[in-house]
Design a protein around this motif. Structure first.
Motif, PDB file in Angstrom:
ATOM      1  N   THR A   1       0.829  -1.204   0.000  1.00 47.40           N
ATOM      2  CA  THR A   1       0.000   0.000   0.000  1.00 47.40           C
ATOM      3  C   THR A   1       0.864   1.254   0.000  1.00 47.40           C
ATOM      4  O   THR A   1       0.567   2.237  -0.704  1.00 47.40           O
ATOM      5  CB  THR A   1      -0.928   0.003   1.218  1.00 47.40           C
ATOM      6  N   PHE A   2       1.939   1.233   0.775  1.00 50.37           N
ATOM      7  CA  PHE A   2       2.843   2.391   0.792  1.00 50.37           C
ATOM      8  C   PHE A   2       3.495   2.589  -0.581  1.00 50.37           C
ATOM      9  O   PHE A   2       3.575   3.716  -1.083  1.00 50.37           O
ATOM     10  CB  PHE A   2       3.928   2.208   1.862  1.00 50.37           C
ATOM     11  N   ALA A   3       3.936   1.482  -1.187  1.00 54.11           N
ATOM     12  CA  ALA A   3       4.517   1.585  -2.530  1.00 54.11           C
ATOM     13  C   ALA A   3       3.479   2.106  -3.521  1.00 54.11           C
ATOM     14  O   ALA A   3       3.806   2.896  -4.417  1.00 54.11           O
ATOM     15  CB  ALA A   3       5.047   0.222  -2.977  1.00 54.11           C
ATOM     16  N   GLY A   4       2.223   1.689  -3.343  1.00 59.89           N
ATOM     17  CA  GLY A   4       1.161   2.189  -4.209  1.00 59.89           C
ATOM     18  C   GLY A   4       0.923   3.671  -4.031  1.00 59.89           C
ATOM     19  O   GLY A   4       0.661   4.392  -5.006  1.00 59.89           O
ATOM     20  N   SER A   5       1.016   4.161  -2.798  1.00 57.49           N
ATOM     21  CA  SER A   5       0.857   5.595  -2.555  1.00 57.49           C
ATOM     22  C   SER A   5       1.977   6.398  -3.215  1.00 57.49           C
ATOM     23  O   SER A   5       1.740   7.436  -3.843  1.00 57.49           O
ATOM     24  CB  SER A   5       0.832   5.874  -1.047  1.00 57.49           C
ATOM     25  N   VAL A   6       3.209   5.902  -3.077  1.00 51.91           N
ATOM     26  CA  VAL A   6       4.341   6.576  -3.731  1.00 51.91           C
ATOM     27  C   VAL A   6       4.158   6.566  -5.240  1.00 51.91           C
ATOM     28  O   VAL A   6       4.392   7.579  -5.924  1.00 51.91           O
ATOM     29  CB  VAL A   6       5.661   5.888  -3.339  1.00 51.91           C
ATOM     30  N   LEU A   7       3.714   5.420  -5.768  1.00 51.27           N
ATOM     31  CA  LEU A   7       3.486   5.321  -7.207  1.00 51.27           C
ATOM     32  C   LEU A   7       2.405   6.300  -7.662  1.00 51.27           C
ATOM     33  O   LEU A   7       2.565   6.993  -8.677  1.00 51.27           O
ATOM     34  CB  LEU A   7       3.076   3.890  -7.564  1.00 51.27           C
ATOM     35  N   GLY A   8       1.310   6.377  -6.905  1.00 53.73           N
ATOM     36  CA  GLY A   8       0.219   7.264  -7.280  1.00 53.73           C
ATOM     37  C   GLY A   8       0.626   8.726  -7.275  1.00 53.73           C
ATOM     38  O   GLY A   8       0.355   9.465  -8.230  1.00 53.73           O
ATOM     39  N   VAL A   9       1.287   9.170  -6.214  1.00 49.11           N
ATOM     40  CA  VAL A   9       1.707  10.577  -6.117  1.00 49.11           C
ATOM     41  C   VAL A   9       2.722  10.906  -7.199  1.00 49.11           C
ATOM     42  O   VAL A   9       2.650  11.963  -7.850  1.00 49.11           O
ATOM     43  CB  VAL A   9       2.281  10.863  -4.714  1.00 49.11           C
ATOM     44  N   SER A  10       3.687  10.005  -7.423  1.00 48.42           N
ATOM     45  CA  SER A  10       4.706  10.269  -8.449  1.00 48.42           C
ATOM     46  C   SER A  10       4.094  10.258  -9.849  1.00 48.42           C
ATOM     47  O   SER A  10       4.520  11.030 -10.722  1.00 48.42           O
ATOM     48  CB  SER A  10       5.821   9.230  -8.350  1.00 48.42           C
ATOM     49  N   PHE A  11       3.084   9.394 -10.064  1.00 50.29           N
ATOM     50  CA  PHE A  11       2.428   9.369 -11.370  1.00 50.29           C
ATOM     51  C   PHE A  11       1.685  10.681 -11.633  1.00 50.29           C
ATOM     52  O   PHE A  11       1.747  11.228 -12.738  1.00 50.29           O
ATOM     53  CB  PHE A  11       1.454   8.189 -11.435  1.00 50.29           C
ATOM     54  N   GLY A  12       0.987  11.184 -10.623  1.00 46.55           N
ATOM     55  CA  GLY A  12       0.303  12.468 -10.783  1.00 46.55           C
ATOM     56  C   GLY A  12       1.272  13.597 -11.058  1.00 46.55           C
ATOM     57  O   GLY A  12       0.998  14.483 -11.884  1.00 46.55           O
TER      58      GLY A  12
ATOM     59  N   SER B   1       1.372  15.866 -14.495  1.00 47.06           N
ATOM     60  CA  SER B   1       1.285  17.320 -14.400  1.00 47.06           C
ATOM     61  C   SER B   1       2.479  17.995 -15.066  1.00 47.06           C
ATOM     62  O   SER B   1       2.332  19.041 -15.715  1.00 47.06           O
ATOM     63  CB  SER B   1       1.198  17.741 -12.934  1.00 47.06           C
ATOM     64  N   ALA B   2       3.672  17.403 -14.917  1.00 45.26           N
ATOM     65  CA  ALA B   2       4.860  17.983 -15.537  1.00 45.26           C
ATOM     66  C   ALA B   2       4.883  17.744 -17.047  1.00 45.26           C
ATOM     67  O   ALA B   2       5.398  18.568 -17.800  1.00 45.26           O
ATOM     68  CB  ALA B   2       6.120  17.394 -14.901  1.00 45.26           C
TER      69      ALA B   2
ATOM     70  N   PHE C   1       8.769   7.704 -12.811  1.00 44.59           N
ATOM     71  CA  PHE C   1       7.917   8.899 -12.738  1.00 44.59           C
ATOM     72  C   PHE C   1       8.595  10.014 -11.942  1.00 44.59           C
ATOM     73  O   PHE C   1       8.503  11.194 -12.305  1.00 44.59           O
ATOM     74  CB  PHE C   1       6.573   8.550 -12.108  1.00 44.59           C
ATOM     75  N   CYS C   2       9.272   9.639 -10.854  1.00 39.57           N
ATOM     76  CA  CYS C   2       9.958  10.649 -10.037  1.00 39.57           C
ATOM     77  C   CYS C   2      11.077  11.329 -10.824  1.00 39.57           C
ATOM     78  O   CYS C   2      11.207  12.567 -10.815  1.00 39.57           O
ATOM     79  CB  CYS C   2      10.526  10.007  -8.768  1.00 39.57           C
ATOM     80  N   LEU C   3      11.897  10.517 -11.496  1.00 38.36           N
ATOM     81  CA  LEU C   3      13.002  11.090 -12.274  1.00 38.36           C
ATOM     82  C   LEU C   3      12.474  11.927 -13.433  1.00 38.36           C
ATOM     83  O   LEU C   3      13.013  13.011 -13.724  1.00 38.36           O
ATOM     84  CB  LEU C   3      13.896   9.966 -12.800  1.00 38.36           C
ATOM     85  N   GLY C   4      11.423  11.437 -14.098  1.00 38.97           N
ATOM     86  CA  GLY C   4      10.850  12.206 -15.204  1.00 38.97           C
ATOM     87  C   GLY C   4      10.312  13.542 -14.740  1.00 38.97           C
ATOM     88  O   GLY C   4      10.535  14.582 -15.392  1.00 38.97           O
TER      89      GLY C   4
ATOM     90  N   ILE D   1      10.762  19.454 -14.395  1.00 38.52           N
ATOM     91  CA  ILE D   1      10.536  20.641 -13.563  1.00 38.52           C
ATOM     92  C   ILE D   1      11.789  21.507 -13.473  1.00 38.52           C
ATOM     93  O   ILE D   1      11.727  22.732 -13.544  1.00 38.52           O
ATOM     94  CB  ILE D   1      10.064  20.213 -12.157  1.00 38.52           C
ATOM     95  N   ARG D   2      12.936  20.861 -13.339  1.00 42.27           N
ATOM     96  CA  ARG D   2      14.171  21.629 -13.129  1.00 42.27           C
ATOM     97  C   ARG D   2      14.554  22.460 -14.348  1.00 42.27           C
ATOM     98  O   ARG D   2      15.318  23.426 -14.240  1.00 42.27           O
ATOM     99  CB  ARG D   2      15.325  20.693 -12.764  1.00 42.27           C
ATOM    100  N   ARG D   3      14.027  22.124 -15.513  1.00 39.04           N
ATOM    101  CA  ARG D   3      14.372  22.855 -16.732  1.00 39.04           C
ATOM    102  C   ARG D   3      13.439  24.027 -16.999  1.00 39.04           C
ATOM    103  O   ARG D   3      13.672  24.805 -17.923  1.00 39.04           O
ATOM    104  CB  ARG D   3      14.329  21.911 -17.930  1.00 39.04           C
ATOM    105  N   GLN D   4      12.381  24.145 -16.220  1.00 39.62           N
ATOM    106  CA  GLN D   4      11.405  25.206 -16.492  1.00 39.62           C
ATOM    107  C   GLN D   4      11.943  26.559 -16.000  1.00 39.62           C
ATOM    108  O   GLN D   4      12.286  26.718 -14.823  1.00 39.62           O
ATOM    109  CB  GLN D   4      10.075  24.875 -15.804  1.00 39.62           C
ATOM    110  N   LYS D   5      12.004  27.495 -16.914  1.00 42.35           N
ATOM    111  CA  LYS D   5      12.441  28.852 -16.619  1.00 42.35           C
ATOM    112  C   LYS D   5      11.355  29.819 -17.075  1.00 42.35           C
ATOM    113  O   LYS D   5      10.602  29.553 -17.993  1.00 42.35           O
ATOM    114  CB  LYS D   5      13.757  29.174 -17.321  1.00 42.35           C
ATOM    115  N   TYR D   6      11.306  30.976 -16.425  1.00 44.70           N
ATOM    116  CA  TYR D   6      10.272  31.971 -16.754  1.00 44.70           C
ATOM    117  C   TYR D   6      10.965  33.301 -17.032  1.00 44.70           C
ATOM    118  O   TYR D   6      11.839  33.743 -16.280  1.00 44.70           O
ATOM    119  CB  TYR D   6       9.278  32.104 -15.602  1.00 44.70           C
TER     120      TYR D   6
END
Length: 379
Positions: free
Chosen positions: A266-277, A281-282, A363-366, A371-376
């Motif tokens: 279940t914990f691995a599933g939570s990490v997977l779910g949050v990282s997938f979202g 989004s990115a 998903f985390c690495l992606g 995100i780190r490349r986004q500049k404004y």
């Protein structure tokens, strides 16, 4: 710094009522509806004695052997038939009213009358055919060799032996409804993607004023993102623990003896779910509504293919498109829970968890690299 940002973000997420509904209340409501709809599924699929009638005429009373066999299989807890003795007219009425599946008549031959074909009728016909074949074999032996009665050949022909035995892969009892609830848990894990999606959206300055303020704050936005993700994982895992407790204590859903592994999954599933979202989004360069739509589409499609709406779909996919079984994170989590319940060995569970962890890492690495490349140019 970490404690301050972590606590502040946790409070912010808890106060988001819409988010709390979809990640906590909605799975609880869905589990309740599942329980109401599936509570009698095991009972309906279990074998029940078949209601039949036999015409109690002179031929039936004279056929002592058939009478004895039919009454024997109609007694006890493991009986095959619920037998009713009656006359021909009443048997016909019982059949018309649907109170029996078939009725048996004994004449020059043993026959049966039905109104429709089905599994129950096929079982009655198979029983009568088996008796007729055995009786014919016994009659032929006696006619050709009368001494066989003394030699015990009649008992040998009449005996029924079992030459196969059922062997289970584990001590777990079969349960037809577990896959529905396991896929529900897996879907709920992926609903943690709503939290991950929100965390990425709140550091993208072109999407909201709050994200713009985060980008000009004297703290690196990747640090803020990391702290916020930790808060999201803690909150979602806590919500999943509430769901597991409700399923186990409230709905009496059995997870097997490996409780610690269930929590780990279940914990691995939570990490997977949050990282997938966060990854969705990115990756999706549109507004929040489009990102939510993509997240929902992937989650619901994965849940369907994992058997949440139609149990056999999981096996149809495994037989016809096995690659989808490994590409579908909902199926991987469902299969991990299934393996913990049914199998004593951990090989299948280990492969599923390895795939889940690989997806979470991907998903985390992606998300990080996007995100780190986004500049404004300006805020």
């Amino acid at each position: 710094m970490f404690q301050h940002l972590f606590t502040a973000r946790l409070k912010c997420l808890i106060r988001d009522r819409q988010m709390m509904f979809w990640t906590l209340l909605f799975p609880l409501l869905l589990a309740t509806f599942f329980n109401m709809a599936l509570s009698n599924l095991n009972n309906t699929e279990a074998f029940h004695p078949i209601d039949i009638a036999v015409v109690d005429n002179d031929r039936y009373r004279q056929s002592k052997d058939f009478q004895s066999v039919l009454e024997e299989v109609s007694q006890g807890e493991d009986r095959i038939f619920n037998l009713t003795k009656t006359d021909g007219e009443k048997a016909e009425r019982l059949l018309d009213d649907g109170k029996i599946k078939a009725y048996v008549t004994v004449g020059t031959e043993i026959g049966m009358t039905v109104r429709e074909s089905g599994l129950s009728q096929n079982i009655v016909r198979a029983f009568l055919n088996s008796y007729s074949q055995t009786s014919s074999a016994v009659a032929s032996i006696v006619r050709e060799n009368p001494a066989s009665i003394k030699d015990g050949l009649i008992d040998a022909v009449s005996a029924r032996g079992e030459y196969t035995r059922e062997v289970s892969g584990s001590s777990a009892e079969p349960n037809n409804v577990l896959n529905y609830f396991y896929s529900l848990i897996a879907m709920s894990c992926l609903y943690g993607g709503f939290l991950g999606l929100k965390e990425v959206a709140d550091v993208q300055a072109d999407l909201s004023q709050r994200a713009a303020r985060v980008n000009v704050a004297p703290v690196h936005k990747l640090k803020i993102f990391l702290y916020n993700v930790c808060a999201a994982i803690l909150l979602h895992f806590s919500e999943m623990l509430v769901l597991l407790a409700y399923l186990y204590f409230g709905l009496k859903i059995d997870f097997g003896p490996k409780s610690l592994f269930v929590l780990l999954t279940t914990f691995a599933g939570s990490v997977l779910g949050v990282s997938f979202g966060a990854f969705v989004s990115a990756l999706v360069k549109k507004g929040e509504g489009i990102k939510v739509a993509v997240l929902l589409a992937v989650s619901m499609a994965g849940s369907f293919l994992a058997g949440m709406m139609f149990e056999d779909m999981k096996y149809i996919v495994a037989q016809n498109a096995p690659v989808l079984s490994y590409l579908n994170p909902v199926n991987l989590l469902t299969d991990a829970f299934y393996s913990l319940y049914y199998y004593d060995v951990m090989t299948r569970y280990g492969w599923n968890m390895a795939a889940v962890c690989a997806y979470a890492l991907l998903f985390c690495l992606g998300s990080y690299f996007m995100i780190r490349r986004q500049k404004y140019a300006s805020l």
